[in-house]
Design an enzyme around this catalytic site. Structure first.
Site, PDB file in Angstrom:
ATOM      1  N   HIS B  60       0.994  -1.030   0.034  1.00 48.60           N
ATOM      2  CA  HIS B  60       0.063   0.012   0.092  1.00 48.60           C
ATOM      3  C   HIS B  60       0.883   1.329  -0.038  1.00 48.60           C
ATOM      4  CE1 HIS B  60       0.142   0.851   4.527  1.00 48.60           C
ATOM      5  NE2 HIS B  60       0.195  -0.347   4.505  1.00 48.60           N
ATOM      6  N   ASP B 162       6.000   1.747   6.735  1.00 46.11           N
ATOM      7  CA  ASP B 162       4.783   1.317   6.725  1.00 46.11           C
ATOM      8  C   ASP B 162       3.737   2.152   5.583  1.00 46.11           C
ATOM      9  OD1 ASP B 162       2.187   0.096   6.825  1.00 46.11           O
ATOM     10  OD2 ASP B 162       1.928   0.617   9.023  1.00 46.11           O
ATOM     11  N   GLU B 193      -5.191   1.500   2.742  1.00 48.65           N
ATOM     12  CA  GLU B 193      -5.041   0.546   3.274  1.00 48.65           C
ATOM     13  C   GLU B 193      -5.219   0.733   4.918  1.00 48.65           C
ATOM     14  OE1 GLU B 193      -2.733  -2.741   5.850  1.00 48.65           O
ATOM     15  OE2 GLU B 193      -2.718  -0.522   5.853  1.00 48.65           O
ATOM     16  N   GLU B 194      -4.793   2.078   5.231  1.00 48.23           N
ATOM     17  CA  GLU B 194      -4.628   2.257   6.705  1.00 48.23           C
ATOM     18  C   GLU B 194      -6.183   2.571   7.180  1.00 48.23           C
ATOM     19  OE1 GLU B 194      -2.224   1.876   8.621  1.00 48.23           O
ATOM     20  OE2 GLU B 194      -0.559   2.125   7.541  1.00 48.23           O
ATOM     21  N   ASP B 216       4.130  -5.983   3.391  1.00 49.63           N
ATOM     22  CA  ASP B 216       3.759  -5.073   4.324  1.00 49.63           C
ATOM     23  C   ASP B 216       4.641  -4.962   5.611  1.00 49.63           C
ATOM     24  OD1 ASP B 216       2.661  -2.922   5.590  1.00 49.63           O
ATOM     25  OD2 ASP B 216       0.589  -3.432   5.091  1.00 49.63           O
ATOM     26  N   HIS B 302       3.593   3.061  12.856  1.00 50.63           N
ATOM     27  CA  HIS B 302       3.065   4.280  13.223  1.00 50.63           C
ATOM     28  C   HIS B 302       3.717   5.500  14.160  1.00 50.63           C
ATOM     29  CE1 HIS B 302      -1.330   2.435  11.654  1.00 50.63           C
ATOM     30  NE2 HIS B 302      -0.198   2.167  10.848  1.00 50.63           N
TER      31      HIS B 302
END
Lengths: 358, 335
Positions: B60, B162, B193-194, B216, B302
């Site tokens: 992604h 990410d 995606e998130e 990922d 994140h």
């Protein structure tokens, strides 16, 4: 089907290992019981088991009904091998940490390994620890073999299932065991297939044992798309009455299947289920579910352009424990109700115009 | 590959606003594939043609970020999260808008940091009042973390590892593939995606792949008092067994493990307790698609400084290349 046979069927289904994504053995048991009554049995690309029984209506315009019960059970999976040969694990589906300490398990490594779930004994817990709720991190699996052997036999990602024999309880009408959620539903499909052995039905019938329901109705999502039936009924379990649990959220054992109503349920399908139950004197109960039900019915309802769906549940106590408990009579009635629907269902799902409220 | 990773992680692309990342990747991969296109949702598909079954690889493009919800008369901006962002991690951080200007995040006076939530957080872009703020920003504008790429020992640090590291692995793999492939390969750079695997959902429906493979990042258990996980940095890419979104198809997992063993590429097995990937969307597409996932172990996911191991990235490219060059089973997977 005599009661004795019913308890054998359910015992065999209950005892077969079959955590979500690891349903092969349980599916084999189900296929063995369904095979004599159907035209063919197939596995779809996702792994769902589809038993097909052809209807007698002319092929052109012949409708199809899917009766759907998930076969997977909750279980666990190895996340880490600890020094000393102890195994850490995570849940597959909603296992309740309160129920786990001291349970016997099978670790499906290179071989099938017997083990137990261990934790710190109560004597060694501080007051603070005693008051705390058990968490998965406090528990581990002990296989009783040296670390080197564990390393040869077990890898991260190996499945863990509960090792619990099903028991017919005092009186012989109730059975307790693991995975009755939802092997009871699968057993009801077998009862239904057997009921239909001597009976003509117009519509094609799919008896579907879905996989991976406990991790998000996944098998039902792909089965609904792949089969695209004209109507679907999910067969699952609901909570049985017990001390502290009653009043619309729980249902009496021995009083028949529970028919769900609510936005997940097509009203025309609901009406026909209720009518058939009444007409053929099948004891039944009604359950109101406000949103999408936590069953395969939620996936079928919104597959493709939408499939009229309903839900019939068997009352069961102690859901997601290894002593899930149900009354075999309820199972029998559920299978019979499904067979009646397969025989009599009218595929008229048109919405009627209603006068506006004044 | 370092230069590519730097470009990718520093690019702007919160969920729903991935265009700058898409142009960058399109430029990098164009020469290595037969054709590329952008679909209705904004996914970039780069296709290497070949016989069936089609192998869909997905990484992604989007990253976590924020969106502006309110601009007050003093020129301060209020924010809402895009994807899984903790307000605590943003305090004192710089955020960057698509046009390139930045601002810094702080909070109203608090008795304790425990009180911090999105309603107490604001972004200061240096505007003297509301009117001058509104000249630069509008409600609904998104911003991403502003943090440069860094090489840190044998490891890479940056925002949006990410999943730009997954994007880099796909681009590098595409460049390494020889002329003839045993099956068609679609390199999908997915959006959103998130916020719920949304891009991969429609990409899989559109492509009808025979197999799916998400690339990922995954969480690790090798930092102080980390949650229990057997995955660590530097022990090779991880073959996913399970996360919250997917249980890897057993035959795909076996195929991945056998390929790694044949090529003597180190790998780990991964069971992720929380979190999902594009594999979750792909495997539920239509009648179901046998799907797996190759994960790059990553610390501090994140946060503005996500860390991956250079060796793991290299081995991920080697394994993914081997997986594209090996013929995948053509027969029905289950009977």
């Amino acid at each position: 089907m005599k009661e004795l046979e019913l308890s054998t069927l359910l015992t065999e289904l209950s005892q077969a290992p079959g955590a979500s994504g690891f349903e092969e053995e349980a599916l084999e048991v189900a296929a063995g019981y369904l095979r004599p009554y159907v035209d063919r049995i197939e596995r779809d690309p996702f792994g769902n088991l589809v038993a097909f029984k052809k209807g007698e209506a002319p092929e052109e315009g012949r409708k199809s009904l899917a009766l759907v019960a998930h076969i997977d059970e909750i279980g666990a999976m190895v996340t880490k091998l600890e020094p000393g040969g102890f195994l850490r694990f995570t849940s597959v589906g909603g296992i309740d940490p309160r129920t786990l300490y001291s349970l016997p398990v099978i670790v499906h490594g290179k071989n099938r390994l017997r083990g137990v779930i261990g934790a710190k004994p109560p004597h060694l817990l501080s007051q603070k620890e005693l008051e705390k709720e058990t968490r998965l991190e406090d528990l581990f699996i002990d296989l009783g073999i040296p670390e080197e052997q564990v390393q040869q036999q077990v890898r991260v990602g190996d499945y863990i299932t509960f090792d619990q024999a099903a028991q017919l309880l005092a009186g012989g009408s109730c059975l307790a065991g693991k995975a009755l959620d939802n092997r009871a539903g699968v057993a009801a499909l077998v009862v239904c297939a057997r009921e239909l052995e001597r009976v003509r039905h117009q519509a094609d019938l799919y008896l579907v044992a879905t996989v991976q329901e406990e991790v998000g109705v996944r098998g039902a999502i792909t089965a609904a798309y792949g089969l695209a039936p004209d109507a679907a009924v999910a067969v699952d379990v609901t909570h049985g009455e017990a001390p502290g649990i009653s009043g619309g959220k729980a249902f009496a054992l021995g009083s028949g299947p529970v028919i769900a109503m609510g936005p997940n349920i097509h009203p025309a399908l609901l009406q026909q289920l209720k009518k058939l139950a009444k007409e053929y004197r099948i004891p039944h109960q009604l359950e109101a579910v406000a949103g999408p039900t936590s069953t395969d019915a939620r996936a079928f309802q919104i597959a493709r352009q939408g499939i009229p769906s309903a839900l019939v549940s068997i009352p069961l106590r102690y859901m997601h424990s290894v002593v899930e408990l149900l009354n075999l009579e309820d199972l029998l009635w559920t299978g019979r109700l499904l067979a009646l629907l397969a025989r009599h269902l009218e595929f008229n799902f048109a919405w009627e115009e209603e006068a506006p409220c004044t | 590959m370092e230069a590519l990773i730097k470009k990718l992680v520093e690019a702007y692309g919160p969920s729903g606003d991935e265009a700058p990342v898409r142009s960058l990747i399109e430029e990098e991969i164009r020469g290595a594939v037969d054709r590329t296109w952008t679909d209705n949702l904004g996914n970039l598909v780069a296709l290497r043609e070949g016989p069936e079954p089609l192998l869909m690889l997905s990484a992604h493009m989007d990253e976590i970020g924020v969106v502006v919800t309110h601009i007050d008369e003093e020129g301060f901006l209020r924010l809402a999260p895009v994807g899984g962002v903790s307000p605590h991690l943003l305090v004192g951080q710089r955020l960057r808008f698509k046009e390139g200007f930045t601002g810094t995040v702080y909070h109203e006076k608090l008795k304790s940091l425990k009180e911090l939530d999105w309603s107490k957080l604001y972004l200061d872009i240096g505007a003297v009042d509301g009117a001058s703020a509104r000249e630069k920003v509008g409600i609904g504008d998104a911003a991403c973390l502003d943090q440069p790429f860094a090489v840190c020992g044998g490891r890479y640090l940056g925002k949006a590892m990410d999943d730009r590291i997954g994007c880099a692995v796909l681009v590098e793999t595409a460049r390494r593939l020889s002329r003839e492939l045993p099956q068609a390969v679609a390199f999908v750079f997915s959006v959103q995606e998130e916020v719920g695997l949304r891009g991969a959902t429609t990409a899989a429906y559109q492509l009808k792949p025979g197999y799916g493979l998400a690339v990922d990042v995954t969480r690790v258990g090798d930092t102080p008092k980390a949650p229990l996980s057997a995955v660590g940095l530097g022990r090779g890419p991880a073959v996913k067994v399970k996360d919250s979104s997917v249980i890897t198809h057993p035959l795909v997992r076996k195929f991945m493990m056998e390929t790694a063993e044949e090529k003597e590429i180190p790998f780990q097995l991964e069971v992720l307790e929380r979190g999902g990937t594009d594999a979750g969307a792909i495997h539920l597409s239509r009648e179901g698609v046998p799907t797996g996932a190759l994960s790059i172990p990553c610390r501090y996911i994140h946060t503005p400084s996500e860390m991956v191991d250079a060796g793991d990235v290299r081995h991920a490219v080697e394994l993914l290349t081997a997986l594209c060059l090996k013929p995948w089973p053509r027969q029905k997977v289950l009977d």
